[in-house]
Design a protein around this motif. Structure first.
Motif, mmCIF file in Angstrom:
data_model
loop_
_atom_site.group_PDB
_atom_site.id
_atom_site.type_symbol
_atom_site.label_atom_id
_atom_site.label_comp_id
_atom_site.label_asym_id
_atom_site.label_seq_id
_atom_site.Cartn_x
_atom_site.Cartn_y
_atom_site.Cartn_z
ATOM 1 N N MET A 1 -5.183 0.897 -11.910
ATOM 2 C CA MET A 1 -5.219 0.803 -10.692
ATOM 3 C C MET A 1 -4.122 0.009 -10.122
ATOM 4 O O MET A 1 -3.344 -0.788 -10.858
ATOM 5 N N ALA A 2 -3.566 0.169 -8.976
ATOM 6 C CA ALA A 2 -2.449 -0.458 -8.375
ATOM 7 C C ALA A 2 -3.041 -2.008 -8.181
ATOM 8 O O ALA A 2 -4.173 -2.371 -7.910
ATOM 9 N N GLU A 3 -2.049 -2.767 -8.261
ATOM 10 C CA GLU A 3 -2.110 -4.181 -7.949
ATOM 11 C C GLU A 3 -1.870 -4.719 -6.524
ATOM 12 O O GLU A 3 -0.880 -4.166 -5.868
ATOM 13 N N SER A 4 -2.599 -5.779 -6.100
ATOM 14 C CA SER A 4 -2.394 -6.140 -4.864
ATOM 15 C C SER A 4 -2.863 -7.729 -4.708
ATOM 16 O O SER A 4 -3.578 -8.141 -5.417
ATOM 17 N N GLY A 5 -1.980 -8.464 -3.924
ATOM 18 C CA GLY A 5 -2.197 -9.666 -3.476
ATOM 19 C C GLY A 5 -2.195 -10.612 -4.827
ATOM 20 O O GLY A 5 -3.094 -10.976 -5.274
ATOM 21 N N GLY A 6 -0.926 -10.650 -5.519
ATOM 22 C CA GLY A 6 -0.867 -11.629 -6.552
ATOM 23 C C GLY A 6 -1.328 -10.908 -7.894
ATOM 24 O O GLY A 6 -1.664 -11.722 -8.981
ATOM 25 N N GLY A 7 -1.283 -9.425 -8.261
ATOM 26 C CA GLY A 7 -1.648 -9.012 -9.429
ATOM 27 C C GLY A 7 -2.886 -8.518 -9.604
ATOM 28 O O GLY A 7 -3.296 -7.785 -10.543
ATOM 29 N N ARG A 8 -3.705 -8.974 -8.380
ATOM 30 C CA ARG A 8 -5.219 -8.356 -8.682
ATOM 31 C C ARG A 8 -5.396 -6.923 -8.121
ATOM 32 O O ARG A 8 -4.628 -6.672 -7.155
ATOM 33 N N SER A 9 -6.246 -6.107 -8.626
ATOM 34 C CA SER A 9 -6.502 -4.600 -8.107
ATOM 35 C C SER A 9 -7.083 -4.841 -7.199
ATOM 36 O O SER A 9 -7.948 -5.528 -6.650
ATOM 37 N N PRO A 10 -6.816 -3.858 -6.200
ATOM 38 C CA PRO A 10 -7.383 -3.884 -4.792
ATOM 39 C C PRO A 10 -9.045 -3.908 -4.776
ATOM 40 O O PRO A 10 -9.442 -2.751 -5.253
ATOM 41 N N LEU A 11 -9.689 -4.741 -4.127
ATOM 42 C CA LEU A 11 -11.048 -4.329 -3.951
ATOM 43 C C LEU A 11 -11.101 -3.173 -2.470
ATOM 44 O O LEU A 11 -12.086 -2.369 -2.929
ATOM 45 N N ILE A 12 -10.358 -3.320 -1.528
ATOM 46 C CA ILE A 12 -10.417 -2.464 -0.664
ATOM 47 C C ILE A 12 -9.113 -1.861 -0.317
ATOM 48 O O ILE A 12 -8.106 -2.357 -0.038
ATOM 49 N N SER A 13 -9.235 -0.413 -0.191
ATOM 50 C CA SER A 13 -8.103 0.311 0.213
ATOM 51 C C SER A 13 -8.110 0.764 1.632
ATOM 52 O O SER A 13 -9.132 1.390 2.086
ATOM 53 N N PHE A 14 -7.257 0.123 2.559
ATOM 54 C CA PHE A 14 -7.191 0.442 3.956
ATOM 55 C C PHE A 14 -6.395 1.558 4.175
ATOM 56 O O PHE A 14 -5.256 1.719 3.643
ATOM 57 N N ILE A 15 -6.880 2.637 4.910
ATOM 58 C CA ILE A 15 -6.164 3.890 5.017
ATOM 59 C C ILE A 15 -6.119 4.102 6.551
ATOM 60 O O ILE A 15 -7.043 4.170 7.344
ATOM 61 N N VAL A 16 -4.464 3.950 7.006
ATOM 62 C CA VAL A 16 -4.344 3.997 8.427
ATOM 63 C C VAL A 16 -3.541 5.168 8.721
ATOM 64 O O VAL A 16 -2.358 5.017 8.374
ATOM 65 N N PRO A 17 -3.825 6.206 9.254
ATOM 66 C CA PRO A 17 -3.241 7.588 9.643
ATOM 67 C C PRO A 17 -2.302 6.754 11.080
ATOM 68 O O PRO A 17 -3.109 6.206 12.062
ATOM 69 N N VAL A 18 -1.172 7.255 11.176
ATOM 70 C CA VAL A 18 -0.306 6.675 12.159
ATOM 71 C C VAL A 18 0.538 8.015 12.885
ATOM 72 O O VAL A 18 1.171 8.645 12.324
ATOM 73 N N PHE A 19 0.491 7.975 14.327
ATOM 74 C CA PHE A 19 1.209 9.022 15.098
ATOM 75 C C PHE A 19 1.323 8.398 16.535
ATOM 76 O O PHE A 19 0.310 8.240 17.183
ATOM 77 N N ASN A 20 2.625 7.839 16.776
ATOM 78 C CA ASN A 20 3.141 7.473 18.113
ATOM 79 C C ASN A 20 2.016 6.563 18.706
ATOM 80 O O ASN A 20 1.536 6.813 19.764
ATOM 81 N N VAL A 21 1.774 5.283 17.869
ATOM 82 C CA VAL A 21 1.159 4.322 18.325
ATOM 83 C C VAL A 21 1.651 2.966 18.473
ATOM 84 O O VAL A 21 1.353 1.895 18.290
ATOM 85 N N ARG A 22 3.071 3.178 18.692
ATOM 86 C CA ARG A 22 4.117 1.908 18.644
ATOM 87 C C ARG A 22 3.536 0.612 19.385
ATOM 88 O O ARG A 22 3.718 -0.405 18.867
ATOM 89 N N PRO A 23 3.033 1.067 20.764
ATOM 90 C CA PRO A 23 2.593 -0.489 21.470
ATOM 91 C C PRO A 23 1.461 -0.908 20.846
ATOM 92 O O PRO A 23 1.400 -2.231 20.932
ATOM 93 N N TYR A 24 0.749 -0.403 20.149
ATOM 94 C CA TYR A 24 -0.355 -0.984 19.516
ATOM 95 C C TYR A 24 -0.373 -1.333 17.778
ATOM 96 O O TYR A 24 -1.079 -1.847 17.447
#
Length: 730
Positions: free
Chosen positions: A1-24
């Motif tokens: 698993m990938a490491e996150s937050g100081g070497g800990r494996s991630p509990l949650i993977s946030f998946i954020v698709p992005v298209f032309n939302v620069r103001p937000y």
């Protein structure tokens, strides 16, 4: 698993698709990354954004190891982008978040605690609808009635919870076991939600607001009219075509899902913001076909009342009756509204009579609106009809050269007619000629909004040029700074901005701020400001001529002081001693003073005209002349700094009330931390900067270069040409 937050494996993977939302986008990312106590990874998928969103993602990925940036090979839509992110996820759980929404404070930790306590397959959280005008709607979910942990067959009421991915945190192994993949198009959330809920053995509802579901004025699928809404049918097909009738409680679940499907069809069919008139008949026929295709053998619980009537009309294919019912309901509502309007009109009768001539002119205007538009007429105005100025003036002059078939006419106040250049055609505001031109012009160009009574005619083109790069917050962004709000009618502001066809911006920063402050359906023309063409193309000979016309001797140092108006603090004036400042600038220096300051300063200091070497130039018709004449600009929070930067001459920020101003009025960036040159926050500091030459030392020069890189790269002398070619010739 990938490491996150100081070497800990991630509990949650946030998946954020992005298209032309620069103001937000920053608000979304910050809300996810705010809590470092939970090991997470944030997988952001750039779907080939064209508005600078990718630069923001790269910035976050560079500074936070929890952020993983993926880029689609081509623009593919939200569904494929989600799939791409899921394939890269390593967390135990997956949370899909839309990039224009944002999470509530503390929700990530609360979800992590629920997972640790119950080890569920799915955590469902609550939400609010955050409207563009500041209104907030709480959901009507009955979370408190649910068991702590359940399967869908045990508490099927969960079928009625909003069917979106972003309110569900799913065990990744459960999601992968379903074999589900998002498709392109709309309504892909439907099969995702019900396939996940049907596959989960352990569902828990967290009765807590977790997501701020942004209700955008424009850009949302639910507010887009078109054929794309027919995607609802194949997506509901997927729910039923993958349904396992052998599962426990299958018969009841199928019946309740069927009822939910018909409810969803009726929501879309009845929404004028989704289906145009010509498509409603075909949509109704599809509803009827799907009704009979998936009707459970044992029937389903038909709702009561008017909803039940609608279900029966869909079953019978009785579209005309359905439409007549809908029409009758609308007529009843309109009759009620008409009665209210008539009552209000009666109350206004006496006032209308007092208006007299103004009312007659408005009536004349509306009569003129029924006549054809003049395809060659362009109406120009600036600063509430104060004359030939700013971006509209530069566009007008360039249009005479490049679009000679366009006939430009200016709107001007009666007391400002004398300021117009010779030969400029005009109409006086409020006259019969004004209302005729306003009604029949094909092009309307202004650097402020036209009055509320102006009607946006079909086929007309409204160009909002604006009159500065914004440092202080504007539009909807002012809601967070109520102490500085002058016009609290934000809905009215948006109605006026809805008339824009084009919004002219000076740089990418301005584009981003206007899009956030005025979320309307205009097209941005990021061209640079036309009014700055003259500055970009000015020759030494023109500068010398301007200085001579102002009575400035060769070799004299000229300091221009131009402060902004504190509209939230009437009567305030910054501490300023013209005699001291002029003396600090040098023995033969000239101090030019121009700003609202002169209207607020009476009695605060001797009048500049009584001081040697100090000139009051507030009434000078061309601020560009003053820019060209000045060797140094001293300003505070005025947009003049962005224009003057085009000349690449020293700028001094004099900000004695910076902390109060930024807190009360609100600003888009810290001009003291990111200045265009030297900074002084007391009058003594200002005099010291001028007397020691600190305004042109290495630090000030470096700051100016960075400021110019950020705000002035488009000002190349051809902005007006770009606008004219797009608006009048293209």
């Amino acid at each position: 698993m990938a490491e996150s937050g100081g070497g800990r494996s991630p509990l949650i993977s946030f998946i954020v698709p992005v298209f032309n939302v620069r103001p937000y986008l920053r608000q979304c990312l910050d809300s996810i990354l705010a809590d470092e106590s939970v090991p997470i990874e944030l997988i952001a998928i750039d779907d080939r954004s064209t508005d600078g969103s990718a630069d923001i993602l790269a910035e976050y990925a560079a500074r936070d190891p929890r952020v993983v940036l993926l880029t689609m090979e081509r623009n593919s839509g939200q569904g494929p982008a989600r799939n791409h992110g899921l394939a890269a996820a390593t967390g135990d759980y997956v949370w899909f978040v839309d990039s224009d929404d944002w999470l509530a404070d503390g929700i990530v930790a609360a979800v992590a605690a629920r997972i640790a306590h119950l080890d569920p397959d799915v955590v469902v959280i609550d939400h609010i609808r955050a409207h563009w005008d500041g209104a907030v709607d709480r959901s009507v979910n009955r979370f408190a009635e649910a068991p702590e942990v359940f399967a869908l067959r045990e508490w099927p009421q969960a079928i009625e919870i909003l069917h979106t991915p972003w309110n569900k945190i799913i065990r990744r192994s459960v999601l992968l076991a379903t074999g589900f993949e998002f498709k392109t198009g709309w309504y892909e959330d439907v099969p995702f939600t019900y396939r996940v809920l049907l596959a989960a053995d352990k569902i828990t509802l967290l009765d807590r607001i977790g997501v701020n579901y942004r209700q955008r004025r424009i850009g949302a699928a639910t507010r887009t009219v078109g054929e794309g809404h027919f995607a609802i049918f194949p997506n509901w097909s997927e729910v039923f075509d993958t349904f396992d009738d052998s599962r426990p409680g299958a018969e009841k679940l199928r019946a309740l899902l069927f009822r939910r499907m018909i409810w969803h069809f009726l929501v879309v069919r009845g929404n004028d913001d989704r289906l145009p008139d010509e498509l409603r008949g075909r949509f109704f026929d599809e509803m009827t076909a799907y009704y009979h295709r998936y009707l459970p053998a044992g029937g389903y619980p038909v709702p009561g009342g008017m909803d039940g009537v609608k279900h029966r009309l869909v079953a019978g294919g009785r579209q005309r009756t359905f439409q007549a019912l809908r029409f009758g309901f609308r007529r009843a509502q309109e009759a009620k509204a008409t009665g209210e309007v008539a009552a209000r009109a009666g109350r206004r009768g006496k006032r209308a009579a007092r208006l007299g001539r103004a009312a007659a002119l408005r009536a004349y205007y509306h009569a003129e609106l029924r006549r054809p538009m003049d395809p060659h007429l362009a109406l120009f105005a600036a600063y509430w009809y104060r004359g030939h100025a700013c971006n509209p003036a530069a566009i007008y002059e360039k249009a005479k050269e490049l679009a000679p078939g366009v006939r430009g006419v200016w709107v001007v106040r009666r007391d400002k007619v004398g300021t117009l250049p010779p030969g400029v055609p005009y109409v006086i505001a409020g006259t019969r000629a004004y209302f005729q031109a306003l009604a029949r012009a094909t092009y309307l160009v202004n650097n402020v909004n036209w009055p509320n009574y102006v009607v946006k005619r079909e086929g007309s083109t409204h160009v909002m040029t604006h009159h500065g790069t914004p440092l202080k917050v504007m539009g909807l962004d002012q809601r967070d700074y109520p102490g500085g709000v002058q016009d609290a009618d934000f809905a009215g502001q948006m109605r006026r901005a809805d008339r824009w066809d084009y919004s002219i911006t000076a740089n990418a920063f301005t584009t981003q701020m206007w899009e956030r402050a005025y979320p309307c359906r205009y097209r941005t023309l990021e061209t640079g400001y036309p009014r700055n063409d003259r500055l970009a193309l000015a020759t030494p000979e023109e500068v010398a001529q301007v200085r001579a016309s102002l009575g400035i001797e060769p070799g004299q140092r000229v300091v221009l002081y131009a402060a902004t108006h504190r509209e939230h603090l009437p009567g305030y004036h910054p501490p300023f001693d013209p005699e001291r400042v002029r003396a600090a600038a040098g023995p033969d220096a000239v101090l030019l003073m121009r700003s609202h300051y002169f209207h607020d300063r009476r009695g605060a200091a001797p009048d500049p005209v009584d001081l040697p070497g100090v000139r009051d130039v507030s009434g000078h018709p061309s601020v560009e002349d003053l820019y060209l004449a000045a060797d140094v600009l001293v300003t505070d929070y005025s947009s003049v700094m962005f224009d003057y930067a085009v000349l690449d001459r020293p700028i001094v920020i004099y900000a004695p009330d910076w902390e109060a101003y930024r807190m009360i009025r609100g600003v888009y960036f810290d001009v003291v931390a990111e200045p265009p040159g030297a900074v002084a926050q007391t009058l003594d500091d200002l005099c010291d900067v001028l007397s020691t030459g600190a305004f042109e030392n290495d630090a000030a020069t470096k700051a100016r270069a960075e400021f110019r890189r950020r705000f002035a790269t488009l000002d190349d002398g051809h902005a007006a040409q770009r606008v004219v070619e797009t608006v009048f010739r293209g």
